[in-house]
Design a protein around this motif. Structure first.
Motif, PDB file in Angstrom:
ATOM      1  N   GLU A  42       0.849  -1.185   0.000  1.00 35.44           N
ATOM      2  CA  GLU A  42       0.000   0.000   0.000  1.00 35.44           C
ATOM      3  C   GLU A  42       0.893   1.247   0.000  1.00 35.44           C
ATOM      4  O   GLU A  42       1.426   1.624   1.044  1.00 35.44           O
ATOM      5  CB  GLU A  42      -0.920   0.026   1.218  1.00 35.44           C
ATOM      6  N   PRO A  43       1.087   1.877  -1.147  1.00 36.53           N
ATOM      7  CA  PRO A  43       1.968   3.056  -1.231  1.00 36.53           C
ATOM      8  C   PRO A  43       1.552   4.182  -0.295  1.00 36.53           C
ATOM      9  O   PRO A  43       2.407   4.880   0.262  1.00 36.53           O
ATOM     10  CB  PRO A  43       1.834   3.486  -2.692  1.00 36.53           C
ATOM     11  N   THR A  44       0.237   4.350  -0.084  1.00 36.49           N
ATOM     12  CA  THR A  44      -0.235   5.447   0.771  1.00 36.49           C
ATOM     13  C   THR A  44       0.153   5.246   2.229  1.00 36.49           C
ATOM     14  O   THR A  44       0.149   6.200   3.017  1.00 36.49           O
ATOM     15  CB  THR A  44      -1.761   5.575   0.663  1.00 36.49           C
ATOM     16  N   ARG A  45       0.473   4.015   2.596  1.00 33.78           N
ATOM     17  CA  ARG A  45       0.934   3.751   3.958  1.00 33.78           C
ATOM     18  C   ARG A  45       2.462   3.643   4.012  1.00 33.78           C
ATOM     19  O   ARG A  45       3.087   4.092   4.974  1.00 33.78           O
ATOM     20  CB  ARG A  45       0.312   2.455   4.495  1.00 33.78           C
ATOM     21  N   ILE A  52       8.380   8.965   8.207  1.00 28.14           N
ATOM     22  CA  ILE A  52       8.374   9.034   9.670  1.00 28.14           C
ATOM     23  C   ILE A  52       9.611   8.352  10.249  1.00 28.14           C
ATOM     24  O   ILE A  52      10.252   8.837  11.184  1.00 28.14           O
ATOM     25  CB  ILE A  52       7.088   8.391  10.231  1.00 28.14           C
ATOM     26  N   SER A  53       9.971   7.198   9.672  1.00 27.45           N
ATOM     27  CA  SER A  53      11.143   6.453  10.145  1.00 27.45           C
ATOM     28  C   SER A  53      12.418   7.280   9.993  1.00 27.45           C
ATOM     29  O   SER A  53      13.264   7.314  10.895  1.00 27.45           O
ATOM     30  CB  SER A  53      11.267   5.142   9.373  1.00 27.45           C
ATOM     31  N   ASN A 100       8.224   5.969  16.419  1.00 26.43           N
ATOM     32  CA  ASN A 100       7.730   5.469  15.137  1.00 26.43           C
ATOM     33  C   ASN A 100       6.311   4.914  15.297  1.00 26.43           C
ATOM     34  O   ASN A 100       5.402   5.226  14.518  1.00 26.43           O
ATOM     35  CB  ASN A 100       8.649   4.364  14.598  1.00 26.43           C
ATOM     36  N   SER A 101       6.147   4.087  16.334  1.00 29.35           N
ATOM     37  CA  SER A 101       4.843   3.465  16.574  1.00 29.35           C
ATOM     38  C   SER A 101       3.784   4.505  16.903  1.00 29.35           C
ATOM     39  O   SER A 101       2.637   4.426  16.423  1.00 29.35           O
ATOM     40  CB  SER A 101       4.944   2.456  17.718  1.00 29.35           C
ATOM     41  N   ILE A 106      -0.948   7.619  15.361  1.00 28.33           N
ATOM     42  CA  ILE A 106      -1.646   8.904  15.268  1.00 28.33           C
ATOM     43  C   ILE A 106      -2.182   9.137  13.865  1.00 28.33           C
ATOM     44  O   ILE A 106      -3.326   9.567  13.681  1.00 28.33           O
ATOM     45  CB  ILE A 106      -0.696  10.054  15.678  1.00 28.33           C
ATOM     46  N   PHE A 107      -1.354   8.834  12.867  1.00 33.73           N
ATOM     47  CA  PHE A 107      -1.764   9.082  11.479  1.00 33.73           C
ATOM     48  C   PHE A 107      -2.455   7.862  10.838  1.00 33.73           C
ATOM     49  O   PHE A 107      -2.748   7.877   9.646  1.00 33.73           O
ATOM     50  CB  PHE A 107      -0.539   9.478  10.636  1.00 33.73           C
TER      51      PHE A 107
END
Length: 353
Positions: A42-45, A52-53, A100-101, A106-107
């Motif tokens: 899933e590119p959007t994820r 974020i990483s 990261n988690s 949150i998002f």
């Protein structure tokens, strides 16, 4: 300080971008080779999680660096504090996984098929992502060890250069008074016997001193310039020895512009006069030769006499010649003082061209 800070941030940002590109490369490789992976991708994820990483990694490792500096854990002040370094790295890795988690939660970027709590995700990330924090710490210390060793080598070279410079200056400061006193003794012997010749000798001495003062600022000088000093010196000695002193020059014109240590040739000639001609009742010959042989510049000073205990190999003239050749050319230059036969002593200097 600004340069070091700028270098740190370039390495920091560049390192994390490189990690991101590597992660992206392996992901795209999986997409092309693994149909099941491509189906669930899933590119959007994925891309937001990758961002974020990288972002949290940049922040956490910067905080880890500040902790290392604050606790004085950078080389060479670490000694028995490896346990503290390991503790800081583990804590950094834990918070890296936790943040990261948290941001993924949150998002809402997590995989809904995997029913994990925030704590479970943080532990999962701790084991999956912590190796990059340990790798960062390893590179950080490796960089500082390399920098420390490089600075140590640079300081060592600077120290050796300073020592050589001081030694060369010390040698020069001894050579000039040594020569002056001998020349003044020659002139003193002429003052009552022949005032006119004494005045001429004073003029020749002033020429030598002028040349010597100009040479003082350099470590090497053209042979032609050194020969002019030697000729003035021998002119002074000829006044004292008169017909007892004979001089021959065998100079290859191609060597006139070759560099030699300043005052070295004059020192060898002075040594030949003092230990050779001065010891002979009938006087003798001083022969100065300069030639090129096997890509080496050969300077040879021969004088009538015999190599005996009077020739102190640790005396100032010989010792200063050996020291300067060693300092300027290392093992590439050579000095020999030998009995050449036919009642001649030979001082031979070999200098790389």
């Amino acid at each position: 300080m600004k340069n070091k800070s700028g270098l740190y941030w370039r390495c920091q940002i560049g390192g994390w971008l490189f990690y991101g590109l590597v992660s992206l490369f392996f992901t795209l490789s999986q997409l092309n080779s693994n149909p099941q992976f491509a189906k669930n991708f899933e590119p959007t994820r994925f891309y937001p999680r990758l961002f974020i990483s990288l972002f949290t990694g940049l922040i956490i490792t910067h905080l880890l660096r500040l902790a290392i500096i604050q606790l004085k854990l950078r080389p060479p002040h670490i000694k028995q504090k490896w346990w503290l370094i390991l503790s800081c790295t583990v804590i950094g890795a834990y918070f890296y996984g936790l943040f990261n988690s948290a941001l993924v939660e949150i998002f809402e970027l997590y995989d809904p098929k995997r029913k994990f709590t925030l704590l479970q995700r943080s532990y999962y990330n701790l084991f999956s992502d912590s190796p990059i924090i340990f790798a960062w710490t390893s590179f950080y210390y490796l960089w500082h060890y390399i920098q420390m060793n490089t600075n140590s080598e640079i300081d060592k070279i600077k120290l050796e250069t300073t020592v050589k410079d001081l030694e060369l200056r010390t040698i020069k400061s001894h050579i000039n008074p040594h020569f002056i006193f001998n020349a003044l003794n020659s002139i003193r012997a002429l003052v009552d016997e022949n005032p006119e010749r004494a005045r001429t000798a004073i003029t020749e001495l002033s020429n030598i001193l002028r040349s010597s003062m100009q040479i003082e600022k350099i470590e090497i000088a053209p042979l032609e310039r050194e020969l002019s000093i030697v000729k003035d010196y021998l002119a002074l000695e000829y006044i004292r020895f008169e017909d007892r002193l004979r001089v021959e020059y065998h100079i290859n014109e191609d060597t006139l512009n070759l560099p030699v240590p300043p005052m070295m040739l004059q020192t060898l000639v002075e040594n030949a006069i003092k230990h050779g001609i001065g010891k002979q009742k009938q006087g003798g010959l001083v022969k100065i030769s300069s030639t090129i042989y096997n890509q080496k510049h050969l300077l040879i000073v021969e004088n009538t006499g015999e190599l005996s205990s009077d020739y102190n190999m640790e005396g100032f003239g010989i010792a200063s010649t050996q020291d300067r050749l060693k300092l300027l050319y290392g093992k590439h230059a050579n000095f020999e003082l030998t009995d050449a036969g036919n009642k001649l002593v030979q001082a031979r200097v070999s200098i790389p061209i």
